[in-house]
Each structure stands twice: as C-alpha cells, then as structure tokens.
Design an enzyme around this catalytic site. Sequence first.
Site, short mmCIF file in Angstrom:
data_model
loop_
_atom_site.label_atom_id
_atom_site.label_comp_id
_atom_site.label_asym_id
_atom_site.label_seq_id
_atom_site.Cartn_x
_atom_site.Cartn_y
_atom_site.Cartn_z
N SER A 678 0.83 -1.20 0.00
CA SER A 678 0.00 0.00 0.00
C SER A 678 0.87 1.25 0.00
O SER A 678 2.08 1.20 0.26
CB SER A 678 -0.93 0.01 1.22
OG SER A 678 -0.17 0.17 2.40
N HIS A 679 0.24 2.37 -0.27
CA HIS A 679 0.98 3.63 -0.39
C HIS A 679 1.76 3.95 0.88
O HIS A 679 2.93 4.36 0.82
CB HIS A 679 0.01 4.78 -0.70
CG HIS A 679 0.68 6.11 -0.78
ND1 HIS A 679 1.38 6.51 -1.90
CD2 HIS A 679 0.82 7.11 0.12
CE1 HIS A 679 1.89 7.71 -1.68
NE2 HIS A 679 1.56 8.10 -0.46
N MET A 680 1.14 3.78 2.05
CA MET A 680 1.81 4.11 3.30
C MET A 680 2.99 3.19 3.59
O MET A 680 3.97 3.59 4.21
CB MET A 680 0.81 4.07 4.46
CG MET A 680 -0.07 5.29 4.51
SD MET A 680 0.85 6.80 4.88
CE MET A 680 0.20 7.94 3.67
#
Length: 721
Positions: A678-680
């Site tokens: 995921s982006h995070m």
Amino acid sequence: KLFSKELIIIRSASFDEDKNKYTNAGKYLSISNISTKSVAIVEKNINKVIKFLKNDDYIIIQDYIDNVNCAGVLFSYNSLDESPYIKINYDKSGVTDKITSGVESKNYIQTIYKYHPINSKEKFYKLINNLTKIQKITKLNEIDIEFAIKKNKLFIFQVRNLFIKKNKRIKIDESLKNLEIKISNLNIENPTLFGENTIFSNMADWNPAEIIGTKPKPMAISLYKELITDNIWSESRASLGYKDINHNRLLLNLGGSPYIDVRTDLNSFLPKDLNKKISKKIINNAIKYLEKNKNLHDQIEFKIIPTCYFFSNSKHNLFDHLKLSKIEKNIYKKELKKLTKLIIEKSFKRSNNEINKVDYLIKNINKKNIHFINKIYFLNNLCKKYTLEFASVARESFISKFLSQNLLINEITTQNIFDNICNSISTVTGNLLRDYNLLDKNKFIKKYGHLRPNTYSITSKNYKDSYDQYFSNKNDYNENLNRNVKFKISKIDREKINIFLGKELNISFDEFIKFTKQSIINREYYKFQFTKIINEIFNQIKLFGKKIKIKDNELEYINYQTILNAYFDVDLNKFKGMIQREIHQNKYKSKILKRINLPDVITSPIDIYNFTEENKNGFFITEEKIIGKLVFLKDVNKLKYENIEGKILAIENADPGFDFIFNKKIIGLITKYGGANSHMSIRCNELMIPACIGVGNNIFSKIISYIKLELDCAQRSINKV
C-alpha cells in the site's frame, strides 16, 4: 475465613464511578492475587485501595479466579456507532484482566452478535442468556459486563451502565433482511466465472476499506466504482494477458460498506489460456482455503493465489492449498511464466508521454464554454483513460513486489538486499516534502494542490484550499528526504540472483531491478496524475452545486451516476429537485446503514448477524523499536487542533493525500487498513519510519485507547506503556 479459595482480589467501588453522564472506570485501584494466609498483607492491601477512596465509598473483596478458559467484557450495545449489537471482547490467556488492563494479547478476539437468536450450543450462550436477567435486575438496557468462564462455569465480576446518546432508535431489521437476500442471490453459480460459490472481503483487491473507508458516502463509493471497479480494472487485466471477465463487477455495496467479490477477483488472476479443468480447481480450492483462513483476505495474491510466475523449492512449496497435481502445477506455472514475461516486456516499452498531458487536457476541457455537467462527463472519460493505465502499472508494481518476496522466501536474496531496493526508490509523492521546503507556496500549490486526504471524498479539503492546515512549519523538514540512497549489492549476491533469474524468467538482475523500481515509481506517478482529474471533477460538481444552492457537505450524498446520467437525458431545470430528493433519501439511508456492523470477510448470510473478528499481525516496516505518545487522527479536518510532532500516529486508512503527515516529524505510524504494497508502506519504507500497516479493526480499536505505546518492529509487536 469467609473465602473458599486461598487467593482474593480487592476492588474499589466508588460512588464517583458510573454516573449518568460519565464513568471513571479504571480510575481507582484494585489489587489481585492476594493470599489470605497473612492477615497483615490483606490489611495492608485493603488500606492501599482505601487510600484513593472517599469515606462513603466501598471496597469489594472476591475470590480471585485464575486459570480461566476465557475472560472479557460484554457490551449490550455498541455505543461507538449506536448500533444494536452485543459485542464481546475476550481473551484466552488464562488471566482475567487482559482485556481491561490494556496489555496486548495474541489470543485477544472480538466477537459481535446482533440481537439474533443464538444457539444453545454456542460458546457464549450462558453469558448472553444471563445478560437479559441482569438487564431486568438493574432495569438498564445498555450495560457492560466483566466476566470469566472457567470449566463451563460463568463468573460475573462487574456490571456498569453504558452511556449512550439518547437518540431515537433506528431499526435495522429490514435492511439486514434485504442484505441477507442480496448475499444469498450473489452466492450462487455464475456461468461466466469458475467457482461454485463466492465470499466477500473489504480488502481483497483495490483495498476499498483503505481507500474509501468502511462506510463511504454515496458520492465516494459510486465514483470509485465508476472510475475503477466496474469495468476499468477487468479491462486492464485482460490487456495484460489475464482471463477476460468483463461485465462482472468487482466491488459491491453491501449494507453501505464496500466489498470485493472474491470469486470475481480470483478469476481475474487466471492466465487467459489456462484450461478450464485446472482453472475451476484453482478457484474452488482458493475460496475454500480463504474461508478457513479469513485473516489472509488482504493478502490474496501473496498467500491465496499466484498472480504471476513463482519460484518454489522443496522447503517452500507455495500455494499447495490449490491441490494441483504435479502435471497441473507445471501447466499452471508455464502459463504464469508466459504471462509474467509478457508483462515485464510491456513495462519496458511503457511511455509516460500520454500521462504527462493531463494538465493540458484538463485546461482544454475547462476553457470550453459548456455546462458544468458536460465538463464533468468529459473529465470522467478522461480520468477513466488514465485509471486504465494506472491499473496496469499498479499490477506491475504488485508483480515486482511478489517476485521480490518470492526471492526472499526461497533464500535467493536477503532482507538487507530487499530493504536496499526499497530505500533507493524515490517516488513523485516522496518528493513532496522536499519540494515543500524548496518551493514557495504558490509553486508548491501549483504542483501538489490537487492532493487531498481521502481522494474520493468531495468534502475532504485539498492542499490548495487547506495549505495552512496541512503544512505548518518549514523547520519540520524530515532529514531522510535529503538522503540519496544508492542501491548496493555485492558481486557474489548479484551474480547469484542473475543466474537464478536468467534460468527462471530469462531476465538479468539489472532488468529485474529496473522493472521493480520503475513499476513502483510509475504506480505513484500515475496515481498522482489521475487524481488531478478527480480534483477537477469535484471542482465542477461544487460549482454546479453552488449555482443550484446545494452545500458541499450535501453533495457527498449524491450518487455520482446521477450526475453523469444528466449529460444524456435530464432536464436541468428539474435537476435541482431531483438532486434534493436523492440527498434526502440517501441521508436517511446512511443513518440506517451506519448502524449495520459487518465483518471484514463475509462467507455466508449468517455472518451479517453473528461474526467473530480475529487479530491481524499487520505489516511491520523497519527493524526499529520506538516508544512514544500516541495520537489518533480520527478527523483530518480537525488536524490543526492536533499536535502530532514527535508522536506515533494512528490513522484508519490513508492514501497519497495523507503525505502531509510526514511533514509533522512523526516517529511512527499505525494504520487499521493497508498492506505490504500500500501507499503508506512504500512511504514508510522510503523514509525509514517505523510502522505497522493494516492491524485490523480489532487491534486498532484497542490501540487508540492507549496514551503511550511501544512499537517494536523487530519483534513484530505493539504494547501499551
């Protein structure tokens, strides 16, 4: 002499607890596990408890119950969202205070029951049966009960009044019945797909719980469906060489919550030329395996079904749960290899010329002297063109991640080499904080002003409109952004991986590194670019709303399709009335649907009434251990009242619009939803920030009550301090 057991517990019972408007639960001292053999010790501990109490308060002394089968707390009503569910938090460690003390436990489980009849054979039948008796005795409907069960004997330790808003009760029975019918109708054979049945997950693919939340407003969920999960996602996969399953929707709205149809999802990962017999076997066995291992629902392509070629050796026989014969497995791997090589080759030929034109194309539409609805329609089609491209680069990114992890599992590479690859990648959003310190305000807004936390929420303020809220001080610069980390690897390791990849995929190590880096960079860049169009769509909807005098916070209750349909056949003079009726209806619906609690994974209609949530481990980033105060960022619009510098930040879900949090010099991050890719995860890897991404609702709900915690990424644990 009064006690049958040798050990007792001394508990406070203050009149200052359990008032009509507040509770001081946990404020006063209780001491457990005290031996009755010494009168002096008992007296000493009684005085310790009394010290904190007032003259008219009481103490309670009870037998200390140890080595219990389970202990916890029952809530007769879920006061957090005013939903009429019985909720039971319990622990199987053998002690009685794990749930109430805040000490973390791997055995901690949360179960939520609706007021649906329960079977006398169920685990908590006695407890729930006694709940009704206690409600009659206390003349209270909303209570919580501390309990333990030992050798099938139930112990009630304490009962408290639950403090809830005295809002008008909203009935959800009819909505649940409709949802039960809907799930039953969906869970039958689909002639266009392999698989006898299906299940539903809120994180299986395209991560809806992470991106739009578990209870998104009508505008957000309908926009997400239109731009990605209705058709775009399947068109993209078919173009890459996967099975064409067009006309099957990936995302469904179940009780106001977004869910992925897992059968549809799994079919979309089959190579297009794989024979029917093997395909059917793979899908049926994958679904059966996920039904037994629900905690893997957010790791579909890492743990449930391969989405590209995978390496395996005698130590790590991946995906054995698909139960393929040796011949079938070889056929499957041959098709996956062909698919993977094709995707890698396509990625090397990819040009960013088209995606670079986004700003020009938006301006070109805006300068046309046409109605707001027309502009929205054309912007929508433009956005779908680029979300189609984004879906392909996102798939490349997942494949590079899978191959990297596969090399790691099979001991072809090491964690150190893997981390070096991640740390050497600099993405477009990774440059955001560096540019914040280098560019003046106007230039920064011109480049990044379109970003907003919760990309698909029209009420979420973008960086342009709330610059001062998101960015406060140039001195908050993160030193890690200045580093220019180059990927390093020894000649021996390079040659070892080079030989292996050449043999398995006919690519060199350098080509693999190029593919890995470029896929991650492209994924972030394409997302960065197409969200400019979403931002402009929102701008046009707001302008139209202003013209017909509808407030921004009411626009989120409109179904996006209603606006698109107006391009074709709606009399704009009557449009305002139609929109206002829809807003009114959807607001009322949202009040009902908000009170429906659903599990992360739905395997049958019964799950909407009774279900259990188990612990998730989450994805830990870095090998560091940190201790710090915790800040739960519940509402991003209230950020200006939060001081998060030097704190561990907890957020439910995050997309690129949340990148401003790294400007605040947080020392750690914990999210409810998210995964390894995921982006995070990418951002924390890039900035070397200790994090645990995707701990799930159960643990997250517990963690956000902590004032201070220890995040130990090396030991993969989170503990209250």
